[in-house]
Design a protein around this motif. Structure first.
Motif, short mmCIF file in Angstrom:
data_model
loop_
_atom_site.label_atom_id
_atom_site.label_comp_id
_atom_site.label_asym_id
_atom_site.label_seq_id
_atom_site.Cartn_x
_atom_site.Cartn_y
_atom_site.Cartn_z
N ILE A 33 0.78 -1.16 0.05
CA ILE A 33 -0.01 0.02 0.06
C ILE A 33 0.92 1.31 -0.08
O ILE A 33 1.81 1.31 0.74
N SER A 34 0.64 2.16 -1.11
CA SER A 34 1.33 3.58 -0.89
C SER A 34 0.33 4.40 -0.51
O SER A 34 -0.92 4.39 -1.21
N ALA A 35 0.43 5.24 0.44
CA ALA A 35 -0.60 6.33 0.98
C ALA A 35 0.16 7.59 1.09
O ALA A 35 1.17 7.69 1.61
N ARG A 36 -0.79 8.69 1.01
CA ARG A 36 -0.43 10.09 1.46
C ARG A 36 -1.26 10.62 2.52
O ARG A 36 -2.45 10.24 2.63
N TYR A 37 -0.62 11.50 3.33
CA TYR A 37 -1.00 11.94 4.45
C TYR A 37 -1.15 13.55 4.53
O TYR A 37 -0.09 14.15 4.11
N SER A 38 -2.57 14.06 4.60
CA SER A 38 -2.44 15.39 4.83
C SER A 38 -3.17 16.36 5.94
O SER A 38 -4.35 15.53 6.39
N PRO A 39 -2.99 17.37 6.26
CA PRO A 39 -3.64 17.89 7.61
C PRO A 39 -5.13 18.27 6.97
O PRO A 39 -5.29 18.64 5.71
N ALA A 40 -6.01 17.86 7.86
CA ALA A 40 -7.30 18.07 7.26
C ALA A 40 -7.67 19.18 6.91
O ALA A 40 -8.39 19.16 5.79
N GLU A 41 -7.13 20.36 7.37
CA GLU A 41 -7.68 21.70 6.77
C GLU A 41 -6.84 21.83 5.50
O GLU A 41 -7.75 22.22 4.39
N GLU A 42 -5.83 21.29 5.33
CA GLU A 42 -5.09 21.47 3.98
C GLU A 42 -5.81 20.54 2.99
O GLU A 42 -6.14 21.20 1.74
N ALA A 43 -6.19 19.44 3.42
CA ALA A 43 -7.02 18.53 2.50
C ALA A 43 -8.33 19.03 2.04
O ALA A 43 -8.44 18.85 0.77
N ASP A 44 -8.92 19.64 2.81
CA ASP A 44 -10.07 20.44 2.37
C ASP A 44 -9.97 21.49 1.51
O ASP A 44 -10.97 21.81 0.76
N VAL A 45 -9.18 22.40 1.63
CA VAL A 45 -8.91 23.56 0.81
C VAL A 45 -8.68 22.98 -0.63
O VAL A 45 -9.02 23.46 -1.63
N VAL A 46 -7.53 22.11 -0.50
CA VAL A 46 -7.14 21.40 -2.05
C VAL A 46 -8.42 20.69 -2.60
O VAL A 46 -8.54 21.12 -3.95
N ARG A 47 -9.18 19.91 -1.91
CA ARG A 47 -10.16 19.34 -2.47
C ARG A 47 -11.24 20.37 -3.07
O ARG A 47 -11.78 20.04 -4.27
N ARG A 48 -11.67 21.60 -2.12
CA ARG A 48 -12.61 22.30 -2.82
C ARG A 48 -12.14 23.04 -3.99
O ARG A 48 -12.78 23.56 -4.84
N PHE A 49 -10.80 23.43 -3.93
CA PHE A 49 -10.07 24.29 -5.06
C PHE A 49 -10.39 23.09 -6.25
O PHE A 49 -10.53 23.81 -7.45
N HIS A 50 -9.93 22.08 -6.34
CA HIS A 50 -10.06 21.24 -7.68
C HIS A 50 -11.76 20.94 -7.99
O HIS A 50 -11.83 21.00 -9.28
N ARG A 51 -12.30 20.87 -6.96
CA ARG A 51 -13.84 20.73 -7.35
C ARG A 51 -14.67 21.80 -7.82
O ARG A 51 -15.58 22.02 -8.52
N LYS A 52 -14.18 23.09 -7.22
CA LYS A 52 -14.94 24.38 -7.32
C LYS A 52 -16.24 24.27 -6.48
O LYS A 52 -17.05 24.97 -6.95
N SER A 53 -16.34 23.40 -5.58
CA SER A 53 -17.69 23.29 -4.69
C SER A 53 -17.11 22.26 -3.80
O SER A 53 -16.36 21.63 -3.55
N VAL A 54 -18.12 22.27 -2.89
CA VAL A 54 -18.06 21.57 -1.44
C VAL A 54 -18.53 20.01 -1.75
O VAL A 54 -19.64 19.92 -2.52
N PRO A 55 -17.79 19.00 -1.71
CA PRO A 55 -18.29 17.63 -2.08
C PRO A 55 -19.49 17.27 -1.06
O PRO A 55 -19.46 17.35 0.01
N PRO A 56 -20.14 16.54 -1.90
CA PRO A 56 -21.56 16.06 -1.29
C PRO A 56 -20.94 14.81 -0.09
O PRO A 56 -20.10 14.18 -0.47
N LEU A 57 -21.79 14.51 0.81
CA LEU A 57 -21.56 13.24 1.58
C LEU A 57 -22.41 12.03 0.83
O LEU A 57 -23.41 12.33 0.26
N SER A 58 -21.96 10.83 1.60
CA SER A 58 -22.50 9.73 0.90
C SER A 58 -24.10 9.57 1.40
O SER A 58 -24.82 8.96 0.62
#
Length: 323
Positions: A166-191
């Motif tokens: 297994i290869s995995a990356r780890y990011s602080p939660a706040e950093e991951a949230d900012v990057v995710r929203r930047f790439h999506r241009k929106s807040v991801p919905p939940l399951s």
């Protein structure tokens, strides 16, 4: 192809001086990213030496998802269950051995499982699994681990079941949230926003070696030149895949969808011998994830996942004819 025991690299094997492991109770559910204790299979963990670890897991004798199988998989440890035990072991090592904080975002980039063809006799008690792990720290930034590779060996009763990497990356939660929203241009919905009954025509359970329709992960399957095509379709209330809220289709969901697509392409009479997977980006919940599976020779089915025309994951599923 099944992995022969000689293929397990001796230079990455942990020290044999392993402590006695307990199978009496589960580890803290937070250390394996589960909410329900019933979904925790890891029972113990120990450091062996620098970046060498060992863990114990008890395989449930019955489980509504991991135990829901027909065909050759019905009488051997489920490949998805072994993957889940490896995921839990690597996650526990990350938190307790490597100091990755519990609020970090985890992102699996590569994941392989190669199973041996070692026969295991039936038994009346729950099967106990030992997982030895060697970790390579591949990225450290500001004294914080940001990426790692895990080489895991699985055994039961002294018999080697296989090897998982297994290869995995780890990011602080706040950093991951900012990057995710930047790439999506929106807040991801939940399951929880997914329909309880996925859209489309579900694949009949028997065609993917399942009994329960709730465990089918594909819909709208059709034959195409060279293979099959389908769409990922998982009910929002699935008690394992969405045991707690997710904002994407997880690696485990894509692995299950790949397993089912491989069975559609190769037939339910084959036995799964492993997975070689690469995850390029998140599989989002709010757009269709399309699956294409093509058999590449007698021992492999190539499965590709696309979303909005972009490849999100490629998984090679190892198969062999079961006799």
């Amino acid at each position: 192809m099944p992995l022969p025991q000689s293929a397990l690299a001796p230079d990455t094997a942990p020290s044999p001086a392993a402590p006695a492991l307990s199978y009496r109770r589960t580890v803290d559910r937070r250390d394996v990213h589960r909410w329900a204790v019933s979904e925790v299979f890891l029972t113990d963990y120990a450091d062996l030496s620098a970046d060498h670890y060992v863990a114990a897991a008890q395989l449930p004798p019955a489980h509504y998802y991991f135990g829901d199988h027909t065909g050759p998989a019905a009488h051997s440890p489920d490949s998805m269950l072994l993957l889940e035990c490896c995921r839990q072991a690597a996650t526990c090592v990350a938190h307790r051995g490597l100091g990755v904080s519990r609020d970090s975002a985890f992102h699996v980039t590569e994941w392989t499982l190669d199973l041996t063809d070692t026969p295991l006799p039936p038994q009346d008690t729950p099967r106990e699994l030992t997982i030895t792990a060697v970790v390579t720290r591949t990225q450290v930034r500001s004294a914080r681990l940001r990426a790692a590779q895990y080489a895991l060996e699985l055994s039961s009763g002294g018999a080697i079941l296989g090897r998982c990497d297994i290869s995995a990356r780890y990011s602080p939660a706040e950093e991951a949230d900012v990057v995710r929203r930047f790439h999506r241009k929106s807040v991801p919905p939940l399951s929880g926003s997914l329909p309880a009954v996925p859209a489309g025509t579900p694949v009949p359970p028997a065609l993917v070696a399942r009994r329960d329709p709730a465990n089918v992960a594909l819909a709208d399957a059709r034959r195409v030149a060279g293979g099959v095509a389908a769409v990922v379709a998982v009910p929002s209330g699935h008690r394992t895949h969405f045991e707690h809220p997710q904002d994407h289709y997880t690696a485990m969901i894509l692995m299950e969808a790949a397993r089912q697509a491989a069975l559609l392409a190769a037939g339910t009479g084959v036995r799964i011998t492993g997975y070689h997977s690469a995850f390029a980006r998140f599989a989002e919940l709010d757009a269709p994830v399309r699956v294409a599976a093509v058999r590449r020779g007698p021992d492999e089915v190539a499965v590709r996942f696309r979303q909005n025309g972009t490849v999100v994951s490629e998984i090679a599923v190892g198969v062999t004819e079961a006799f």
